[in-house]
Design an enzyme around this catalytic site. Structure first.
Site, PDB file in Angstrom:
ATOM      1  N   VAL A 152       0.866  -1.175   0.000  1.00 26.28           N
ATOM      2  CA  VAL A 152       0.000   0.000   0.000  1.00 26.28           C
ATOM      3  C   VAL A 152       0.901   1.223   0.000  1.00 26.28           C
ATOM      4  O   VAL A 152       2.011   1.188   0.531  1.00 26.28           O
ATOM      5  CB  VAL A 152      -0.963   0.025   1.209  1.00 26.28           C
ATOM      6  N   SER A 153       0.422   2.309  -0.596  1.00 25.59           N
ATOM      7  CA  SER A 153       1.283   3.470  -0.816  1.00 25.59           C
ATOM      8  C   SER A 153       1.574   4.259   0.450  1.00 25.59           C
ATOM      9  O   SER A 153       2.603   4.889   0.581  1.00 25.59           O
ATOM     10  CB  SER A 153       0.655   4.396  -1.869  1.00 25.59           C
TER      11      SER A 153
END
Length: 205
Positions: free
Chosen positions: A10-11
């Site tokens: 996930v960023s």
């Protein structure tokens, strides 16, 4: 058949990785073999991904939910795919794109078709990232035109600021003392003072 691994990313730390983890668990990736990074896909200097690379051996199988979990830069995605499949000799299965499964069609035609799909999807992923950033910039500019303020809300001016400011201008007190009297940091005091000077300059014209 080697070991089965899964990789998720996930960023930001605020994004939720549950959807990816559930997808990996549904294809029976052992929990201890799932590697998760919580940071941007701009490069591949990611601790869990690098740890995974050290684990992967010939004939292992790596699951990822989507191609952009490897990253969002076209050239880097292709390079990592090459490293994994050509150098490490591992198989990759992209769960939301069944055509990208190196276990299928290992003949020349199957490899050719897989490479074409990979390049197209990598290109699409990078362009979507660019489009999102462009839309964000346009949205911010439109919001600014509507008067929306971004960043920290401005603090109200202390009641004794003008008095402290006047004493500072006349050199009765130092900037540090004036800031202390207003219960603010020196940088905040000087920012307010510069704004006051600009206002006085405009009023004099």
């Amino acid at each position: 058949m080697g070991n089965i691994y899964g990789y998720a990313r996930v960023s930001t730390r605020e994004q939720n990785e549950d959807r990816q983890l559930i997808a990996l668990q549904e294809v029976r990736v052992p929990k201890q073999n799932i590697y998760l990074d919580k940071q941007s896909g701009r490069d591949f200097n990611r601790p869990m991904y690098l740890r995974l690379l050290k684990k992967l051996k010939r004939e292992d199988l790596l699951y990822i939910q989507s191609i952009d979990r490897l990253g969002r830069n076209y050239d880097e995605i292709l390079e990592q795919w090459r490293i994994l499949t050509k150098e490490r000799k591992v198989d990759i299965s992209v769960l939301d794109m069944p055509l990208l499964d190196t276990r299928r069609g290992k003949d020349l035609m199957g490899t050719f078709l897989s490479d074409i799909v990979l390049q197209v999807l990598s290109f699409v992923a990078e362009n979507e990232r660019k489009s999102i950033r462009q839309r964000q910039r346009e949205g911010i500019e439109a919001a600014k035109l509507r008067g929306v303020q971004f960043g920290r809300p401005k603090l109200p001016m202390p009641e004794n600021f003008l008095e402290a400011y006047a004493r500072w201008v006349s050199k009765e007190v130092s900037g540090a003392k004036a800031a202390e009297q207003c219960h603010m940091t020196m940088s905040t005091f000087y920012r307010w003072a510069n704004q006051r000077k600009e206002q006085e300059s405009r009023e004099e014209k």
